[in-house]
Design an enzyme around this catalytic site. Structure first.
Site, short mmCIF file in Angstrom:
data_model
loop_
_atom_site.label_atom_id
_atom_site.label_comp_id
_atom_site.label_asym_id
_atom_site.label_seq_id
_atom_site.Cartn_x
_atom_site.Cartn_y
_atom_site.Cartn_z
N ASP A 84 0.81 -1.23 0.00
CA ASP A 84 0.00 0.00 0.00
C ASP A 84 0.84 1.28 0.00
O ASP A 84 0.57 2.21 0.76
CB ASP A 84 -0.92 0.02 1.22
CG ASP A 84 -1.64 -1.29 1.46
OD1 ASP A 84 -1.97 -1.97 0.47
OD2 ASP A 84 -1.88 -1.62 2.64
N GLU A 117 -10.66 -1.03 -4.37
CA GLU A 117 -10.11 -0.28 -3.23
C GLU A 117 -8.91 0.53 -3.71
O GLU A 117 -8.57 0.55 -4.90
CB GLU A 117 -9.67 -1.26 -2.13
CG GLU A 117 -8.61 -2.25 -2.59
CD GLU A 117 -8.45 -3.44 -1.67
OE1 GLU A 117 -9.29 -3.63 -0.78
OE2 GLU A 117 -7.48 -4.20 -1.85
#
Length: 312
Positions: A35, A202
């Site tokens: 991420d 996402e």
């Protein structure tokens, strides 16, 4: 003959010295993490990842060349967030940090779980600089619920209007939501209704180039080879979205690339993407272990669309 021991001693000393240097050398191109957000300032580069080895704190990684990275300072820990236990959950985790510079200050946005049985939340901390330390704002910025997961924050300050936007959401609900932040960067002003783009799961990220706004995001399951990065373009930070396709997807060597960030490097004028992927995995998944962070250049066609990349 009497010089041989001296030569051997010198060789041993050089070997010890080179071993010590190697031990202190920065990590290679990819390193454990997920991420990533990526920033640049003052001739240095900064990556803010979820730590694959643990989620009780967030750290920064630094580099002088985008190729060799060293783990840097701790930015914030769970026990430094006063509201962390307000949901009554026995355990919590931090992930998906995003560093933003606005009004001459630094702000770190992050996800707080669990997502079940209690809603996930998004927090924000004010930081002394790119390497922290960071101080929590004292309250959650967004709380999930009613099918919405408050995860994966990404803040974009529109260069045209100077308006700060917060993008978040996804996973099971697979819904994108956008808010305008107040000038203090730690308070919500209002939500802006937006459409969720095609194939959205996402990890939304917004960047602007030549007056075009690029909404990129992850699609698929993060533990499988279906995970990939798609994007859409728009004339504004909130749409309407024109779907443009994939930027990166699994190949024979690397699996599940996703949850990324873009960087325009003013040092060379080029654009780069930081993303995570699974290395040393085969088959469709689910994969286990740690993901790795990688950085690669991005190219645009004459019409402004992004040329898909091959992972290296």
């Amino acid at each position: 003959m009497t010089r041989v021991p001296a030569i051997r001693a010198l060789f041993a000393a050089l070997l010890i010295s080179s071993t010590a240097v190697a031990a202190d050398a920065p990590a290679p191109l990819s390193f454990d993490g997920a991420d990533p957000d990526i920033e640049a300032a003052g001739g240095r580069y900064y990556i803010y990842p979820t730590n694959s080895g643990g989620t009780s704190s967030l750290h920064v990684w630094t580099s002088a060349d985008r190729d060799h990275w060293q783990k840097g300072a701790e930015l914030i820990r769970l026990d430094q967030i006063g509201w962390i236990g307000d949901d009554g959950a026995p355990r919590h985790a931090l992930w998906a940090p995003d560093m933003v510079v606005a009004n001459g200050r630094h702000y770190l946005y992050f996800s707080v779980g669990p997502q079940n049985p209690t809603p996930s939340r998004i927090g924000v901390a004010s930081c002394a600089g790119f390497e922290g330390p960071c101080t929590d704002s004292g309250k959650p910025l967004v709380t999930g619920g009613n099918g919405f997961e408050a995860i994966d924050p990404a803040v974009f300050v529109d260069p045209a209007s100077k308006t700060p936007y917060l993008y978040a959401g996804g996973s099971a609900g697979a819904k994108l939501r956008v808010w305008i932040l107040k000038p203090d960067m730690v308070t919500i002003d209002r939500e802006v209704p937006v459409e969720t783009p095609p194939h959205f799961t996402e990890g939304a990220f917004m960047h602007e180039r030549g007056g075009t706004y690029y909404l990129s995001y992850s699609s698929g399951s993060y533990r499988h080879d279906s995970y990939q990065v798609h994007y859409a373009t728009a004339p504004s930070p909130t749409g309407p979205w024109a779907y443009r396709g994939k930027i990166v997807e699994s190949d024979a060597r690397f699996k599940g690339p996703g949850h990324h960030a873009f960087l325009h490097d003013t040092a060379d004028g080029r654009w780069y993407i930081a993303y995570h992927r699974w290395e040393g995995q085969t088959g469709p998944g689910p994969y286990k272990g740690s993901r790795s962070v990688a950085v690669q250049p991005i190219e645009y066609r004459a019409d402004g669309t992004i040329i898909p990349i091959g992972m290296r």
